[in-house]
Design a protein around this motif. Structure first.
Motif, PDB file in Angstrom:
ATOM      1  N   ASP A 123      30.121  48.840  34.549  1.00 42.60           N
ATOM      2  CA  ASP A 123      29.396  47.624  34.913  1.00 42.60           C
ATOM      3  C   ASP A 123      28.209  47.945  35.808  1.00 42.60           C
ATOM      4  O   ASP A 123      27.102  47.454  35.586  1.00 42.60           O
ATOM      5  N   ALA A 124      28.465  48.770  36.815  1.00 43.51           N
ATOM      6  CA  ALA A 124      27.394  49.120  37.740  1.00 43.51           C
ATOM      7  C   ALA A 124      26.263  49.820  36.992  1.00 43.51           C
ATOM      8  O   ALA A 124      25.086  49.496  37.169  1.00 43.51           O
ATOM      9  N   ALA A 175      38.780  53.083  37.836  1.00 42.28           N
ATOM     10  CA  ALA A 175      37.395  52.904  38.257  1.00 42.28           C
ATOM     11  C   ALA A 175      36.428  52.730  37.085  1.00 42.28           C
ATOM     12  O   ALA A 175      35.269  52.360  37.279  1.00 42.28           O
ATOM     13  N   GLN A 206      35.891  50.667  34.440  1.00 47.15           N
ATOM     14  CA  GLN A 206      35.212  49.413  34.136  1.00 47.15           C
ATOM     15  C   GLN A 206      34.127  49.115  35.170  1.00 47.15           C
ATOM     16  O   GLN A 206      32.996  48.766  34.822  1.00 47.15           O
ATOM     17  N   GLN A 207      34.484  49.290  36.387  1.00 48.50           N
ATOM     18  CA  GLN A 207      33.567  49.020  37.495  1.00 48.50           C
ATOM     19  C   GLN A 207      32.337  49.936  37.431  1.00 48.50           C
ATOM     20  O   GLN A 207      31.195  49.480  37.584  1.00 48.50           O
ATOM     21  N   CYS A 208      32.556  51.187  37.155  1.00 47.33           N
ATOM     22  CA  CYS A 208      31.444  52.141  37.029  1.00 47.33           C
ATOM     23  C   CYS A 208      30.531  51.758  35.880  1.00 47.33           C
ATOM     24  O   CYS A 208      29.312  51.784  36.000  1.00 47.33           O
ATOM     25  N   SER A 235      46.684  43.825  35.989  1.00 49.84           N
ATOM     26  CA  SER A 235      45.825  44.908  36.441  1.00 49.84           C
ATOM     27  C   SER A 235      46.712  45.997  37.025  1.00 49.84           C
ATOM     28  O   SER A 235      47.664  45.720  37.754  1.00 49.84           O
TER      29      SER A 235
END
Lengths: 230, 230
Positions: free
Chosen positions: B165-166, B159, B161-163, A228
């Motif tokens: 997903d959300a 950010a 991937q996280q965005c 990562s």
DNA sequence: GACTGTGAATATATTCACAGCG
DNA sequence: CGCTGTGAATATATTCACAGTC
């Protein structure tokens, strides 16, 4: 025929991403990645990654362990001719054009954005950027003088073909077109059409029948194997 | 198995462009286009265009003359599920995000951009747009409340991937990711990764061995058969 | 044991070529 | 004619599977 080996376009697309990945991972040192790790980051299978890498020649992968990042990146750079820094320009300084002009990651990727062009003098005056901007009618001259090889075209659809033609006539060999038309270029150059609005429609259409994501391949959305950034 | 007919992705990509073309040509009326004309605008062969159209069902083309634009567009809309207007949002309001947020052609294409999100309050305050903007932590709530189906992700790589997903967890089913990483989404959604910097590298690599443009197909850069917008 | 590299098998997409129709 | 629609042939790309190596 068969001057070199001719790399298939899907392979170019992936290797080019692998190249970006290598830069991201930075490790000039002996850090290694496996085809599986790369695959995870690419949304492709490890098979295809290994096959792609064979286009780079031999003696790349250490058997048993994976690929040394430094060597891999270098080999891709050679095969895809990404080793050299290229001068680029942005044609059309609307919202998208300015955004791209100001984008910072070009330098790291080996591109030097040295000029912006727009037909509106007003816009040229109000724009706030470090890159030097010129009126449209100077485009051919500037491209020639500055030895610009790459043009990012962000003008309205009606003007895109004409701009691309002018740029190519001035010596540009690579065009990325963002206007919502398919631009064609003379055979000494190459063009890639990126149509954001169309991507929207495509993703919508893909969502239709399918329950599963298509671009994300085999292992469907599971945490990436290793690596990562931070 | 085989619930409907499953349209191949290259076909989706092209049909989606044809759809855009139909809108551009506007002619609800009986104006007709031939597969050759469409092909010229797409940079594809007439063969492939005709084959693509077969995925839309039958009784589309008038034998002897071509396809009625109105009917064609309608059929594509049905097959690709583009008939309905969809609510969209932009996640990340940096330069690219703001450019996209302000982009005007969404409405015409059947998308309604109803929200922008960013984690920087400062940015939210300084931004100048008609679309309503929210702080990042409200994203899930707003997406749910506003029934947003499409997310355009323009946040930094770390950010993305996280965005995504959300957004998906809040109900989004279509994600277009512009961050330079390959984002994956849960199987109820679909993602399309658009990596501008990678396009640059790809076009550069394509320019390498080849003297001829690859994306622009058969007839290499000759004036388009008919039809000019203006 | 954990990997690469690659033939062979398969799947996918494009082109050819032509019958059929207004 | 000029054009569509489509089987059959071909080309292209991916996956399988496994031998070979550190």
């Amino acid at each position: 025929m068969v001057p070199e080996k001719q790399i298939p376009i899907p392979t170019i697309e992936r290797l080019s991403k692998v190249y970006g990945l290598c830069e991201l991972l930075g490790g000039d040192t002996a850090t290694v990645v496996s085809s599986a790790m790369i695959a995870a980051h690419l949304g492709a299978s490890a098979d295809v990654v290994r096959r792609d890498i064979t286009y780079l020649g031999s003696d790349i992968g250490n058997n048993g362990s994976g690929y040394a990042i430094g060597r891999l990146r270098e080999r891709i750079a050679v095969a895809l001719d990404l080793a050299r820094v290229r001068r680029a320009c942005v044609v059309g300084l609307g919202r998208l054009g300015s955004a791209i002009l100001e984008h910072d990651r070009f330098a790291a990727a080996g591109y030097e954005v040295v000029a912006g062009f727009d037909s509106s003098i007003n816009r040229l005056e109000t724009i706030h950027t470090r890159v030097r901007v010129y009126p449209a009618y100077e485009m051919v001259d500037v491209i020639r003088r500055e030895q610009i090889e790459v043009a990012l075209v962000t003008v309205p659809a009606e003007a895109a073909q004409q701009c691309a033609d002018a740029a190519v006539s001035a010596g540009v060999r690579c065009v990325v077109n963002f206007a919502p038309v398919v631009v064609k270029v003379a055979s000494e150059a190459v063009v890639r059409n990126v149509d954001i609005m169309n991507e929207l429609r495509v993703v919508t259409a893909m969502a239709r029948g399918r329950g599963s994501s298509a671009e994300s391949s085999p292992e469907q959305h599971q945490a990436v194997v290793q690596l990562s950034t931070a």
